[in-house]
Design a protein around this motif. Structure first.
Motif, PDB file in Angstrom:
ATOM      1  N   UNK A 195       0.819  -1.248   0.082  1.00  0.00           N
ATOM      2  CA  UNK A 195       0.056   0.156   0.111  1.00  0.00           C
ATOM      3  C   UNK A 195       0.985   1.332  -0.003  1.00  0.00           C
ATOM      4  N   UNK A 196       2.277   1.141   0.263  1.00  0.00           N
ATOM      5  CA  UNK A 196       3.182   2.270  -0.042  1.00  0.00           C
ATOM      6  C   UNK A 196       3.058   3.384  -0.954  1.00  0.00           C
ATOM      7  N   UNK A 197       2.944   4.274  -0.758  1.00  0.00           N
ATOM      8  CA  UNK A 197       2.807   5.599  -1.903  1.00  0.00           C
ATOM      9  C   UNK A 197       4.167   6.426  -1.907  1.00  0.00           C
ATOM     10  N   UNK A 198       4.746   6.469  -3.038  1.00  0.00           N
ATOM     11  CA  UNK A 198       5.884   7.372  -2.834  1.00  0.00           C
ATOM     12  C   UNK A 198       5.442   8.554  -4.044  1.00  0.00           C
ATOM     13  N   UNK A 199       5.781   9.600  -3.541  1.00  0.00           N
ATOM     14  CA  UNK A 199       5.741  10.913  -4.654  1.00  0.00           C
ATOM     15  C   UNK A 199       6.720  10.750  -5.754  1.00  0.00           C
ATOM     16  N   UNK A 200       6.377  10.653  -6.769  1.00  0.00           N
ATOM     17  CA  UNK A 200       7.096  10.757  -8.103  1.00  0.00           C
ATOM     18  C   UNK A 200       7.286  12.179  -8.086  1.00  0.00           C
ATOM     19  N   UNK A 201       8.087  12.792  -9.054  1.00  0.00           N
ATOM     20  CA  UNK A 201       8.203  14.403  -9.558  1.00  0.00           C
ATOM     21  C   UNK A 201       6.536  14.820  -9.854  1.00  0.00           C
ATOM     22  N   UNK A 202       5.764  14.258 -10.343  1.00  0.00           N
ATOM     23  CA  UNK A 202       4.519  14.605 -10.855  1.00  0.00           C
ATOM     24  C   UNK A 202       3.300  13.948 -10.332  1.00  0.00           C
ATOM     25  N   UNK A 203       3.312  12.843  -9.440  1.00  0.00           N
ATOM     26  CA  UNK A 203       2.159  11.949  -9.045  1.00  0.00           C
ATOM     27  C   UNK A 203       2.556  11.139  -7.902  1.00  0.00           C
ATOM     28  N   UNK A 204       1.394  10.538  -7.444  1.00  0.00           N
ATOM     29  CA  UNK A 204       1.476   9.787  -6.215  1.00  0.00           C
ATOM     30  C   UNK A 204       1.044   8.390  -7.055  1.00  0.00           C
ATOM     31  N   UNK A 205       2.153   7.542  -6.874  1.00  0.00           N
ATOM     32  CA  UNK A 205       2.146   6.268  -7.646  1.00  0.00           C
ATOM     33  C   UNK A 205       1.701   5.208  -6.710  1.00  0.00           C
ATOM     34  N   UNK A 206       0.848   4.198  -6.730  1.00  0.00           N
ATOM     35  CA  UNK A 206       0.202   3.501  -5.922  1.00  0.00           C
ATOM     36  C   UNK A 206       0.302   2.106  -6.497  1.00  0.00           C
ATOM     37  N   UNK A 246      10.834  -7.324  -4.418  1.00  0.00           N
ATOM     38  CA  UNK A 246      12.401  -7.306  -4.578  1.00  0.00           C
ATOM     39  C   UNK A 246      12.713  -6.256  -5.555  1.00  0.00           C
ATOM     40  N   UNK A 247      11.789  -6.057  -6.703  1.00  0.00           N
ATOM     41  CA  UNK A 247      12.098  -5.220  -7.592  1.00  0.00           C
ATOM     42  C   UNK A 247      12.184  -3.710  -7.194  1.00  0.00           C
ATOM     43  N   UNK A 248      11.307  -3.362  -6.149  1.00  0.00           N
ATOM     44  CA  UNK A 248      11.443  -1.844  -5.676  1.00  0.00           C
ATOM     45  C   UNK A 248      11.257  -0.799  -6.606  1.00  0.00           C
ATOM     46  N   UNK A 249      10.097  -1.067  -7.313  1.00  0.00           N
ATOM     47  CA  UNK A 249       9.837  -0.335  -8.542  1.00  0.00           C
ATOM     48  C   UNK A 249       9.689   1.288  -8.086  1.00  0.00           C
ATOM     49  N   UNK A 250       9.168   1.396  -6.993  1.00  0.00           N
ATOM     50  CA  UNK A 250       8.827   2.936  -6.663  1.00  0.00           C
ATOM     51  C   UNK A 250      10.037   3.820  -6.582  1.00  0.00           C
ATOM     52  N   UNK A 251      11.021   3.075  -5.949  1.00  0.00           N
ATOM     53  CA  UNK A 251      12.530   3.809  -5.816  1.00  0.00           C
ATOM     54  C   UNK A 251      13.054   3.615  -7.108  1.00  0.00           C
ATOM     55  N   UNK A 252      13.060   2.725  -7.831  1.00  0.00           N
ATOM     56  CA  UNK A 252      13.730   2.787  -9.184  1.00  0.00           C
ATOM     57  C   UNK A 252      13.029   3.820 -10.112  1.00  0.00           C
ATOM     58  N   UNK A 253      11.685   4.083 -10.148  1.00  0.00           N
ATOM     59  CA  UNK A 253      11.042   5.006 -11.099  1.00  0.00           C
ATOM     60  C   UNK A 253      11.303   6.372 -10.461  1.00  0.00           C
ATOM     61  N   UNK A 254      11.285   6.617  -9.207  1.00  0.00           N
ATOM     62  CA  UNK A 254      11.861   8.031  -8.521  1.00  0.00           C
ATOM     63  C   UNK A 254      13.384   8.324  -8.951  1.00  0.00           C
ATOM     64  N   UNK A 255      14.027   7.297  -8.877  1.00  0.00           N
ATOM     65  CA  UNK A 255      15.495   7.315  -9.168  1.00  0.00           C
ATOM     66  C   UNK A 255      15.832   7.846 -10.500  1.00  0.00           C
ATOM     67  N   UNK A 256      15.054   7.359 -11.414  1.00  0.00           N
ATOM     68  CA  UNK A 256      15.089   7.515 -13.046  1.00  0.00           C
ATOM     69  C   UNK A 256      14.724   8.694 -13.517  1.00  0.00           C
ATOM     70  N   UNK A 257      13.933   9.583 -12.720  1.00  0.00           N
ATOM     71  CA  UNK A 257      13.613  11.057 -12.986  1.00  0.00           C
ATOM     72  C   UNK A 257      12.287  11.033 -14.089  1.00  0.00           C
ATOM     73  N   UNK A 258      11.805  10.043 -14.326  1.00  0.00           N
ATOM     74  CA  UNK A 258      10.739  10.125 -15.726  1.00  0.00           C
ATOM     75  C   UNK A 258       9.545  10.873 -14.708  1.00  0.00           C
TER      76      UNK A 258
END
Length: 239
Positions: free
Chosen positions: A10-21, A37-49
């Motif tokens: 249920x974790x939500x991490x704010x990306x530069x433009x939205x809250x990705x659930x 194990x993929x931790x996609x929220x962290x990866x996407x935030x890291x990528x700057x998309x």
């Protein structure tokens, strides 16, 4: 344990433009399991998309990342979910379900061979290349990529300052590409050096997918290490 898992999903991490659930009721149970194990929220935030970007998910398989990127870039953005024929033989059913009935309106099921990706010059804001860089050095009866041609295509397709995210299974330091064939791994330092020689600037790296318990000398497909390999995460920018 169930409480901890539910909290994670249920974790939500704010990306530069939205809250990705992650656990939004639309994604599959398989995706949610992979999230751990993929931790996609962290990866996407890291990528700057961010919102409005055009992103190519290269060798995107069944579209795990493409679905998440679809939400991040929004209606004014676009995601190319790329696969070639060889990949389709492996991920066909998952991919078909992912894009069925146009459920991801801003995702194009983009099927092209590696020698003719077909992207227009300067058309992409970002490229995701997740767990596939080593395949540039893997050879089989159905798989033989001209690495120089392939990387040149990606370079031309990216806009100036465009982002290239590379995630891959780490090989032993100093091994270069020699473990790409049997172990499906590649040396992080080799990837850095190669892409820097191709006109990319390394912006940053991250340790969120590291696993010091991985010996790096077994295949990522072995059950005991599946989805838990030591993976490097690199973000480059086109000069």
């Amino acid at each position: 344990m169930r409480i901890l898992l539910a909290a994670f999903l249920a974790l939500v991490i704010a990306t530069p433009t939205s809250a990705l659930v992650l656990n939004n009721g639309k994604r599959t149970e398989s995706d949610l399991k992979r999230d751990i194990t993929a931790k996609p929220l962290e990866v996407i935030r890291f990528s700057g998309v961010s919102k409005g970007m055009v992103v190519a998910d290269i060798f995107g398989g069944g579209g795990y990342y493409s679905e998440l990127l679809s939400e991040v870039v929004g209606n004014k953005g676009k995601v190319y979910l790329h696969n070639n024929e060889a990949y389709l033989e492996i991920v066909g059913q998952e991919l078909k379900a992912r894009v069925a009935d146009g459920r991801l309106a801003n995702v194009e099921n983009y099927q092209r061979e590696a020698d003719n990706l077909g992207f227009a010059d300067n058309s992409l804001d970002a490229v995701y290349f997740v767990l596939g860089y080593h395949d540039l050095y893997h050879k089989s009866n159905s798989w033989d990529i001209d690495k120089e041609r392939f990387l040149a295509q990606l370079t031309r397709a990216l806009k100036k300052g465009g982002l290239l995210l590379v995630v891959d299974h780490a090989a032993t330091p100093g091994s270069g590409t020699k473990h790409a064939q049997k172990l499906h791994r590649i040396d992080e330092a080799y990837v850095k050096a190669e892409l820097q020689s191709k006109g990319f600037e390394l912006i940053k790296s991250a340790d969120m997918l590291r696993n010091p318990k991985d010996s790096r000398n077994i295949s990522p497909f072995r059950p005991e290490i599946r989805r838990k390999t030591d993976r490097f995460v690199l973000l480059f920018k086109k000069r």
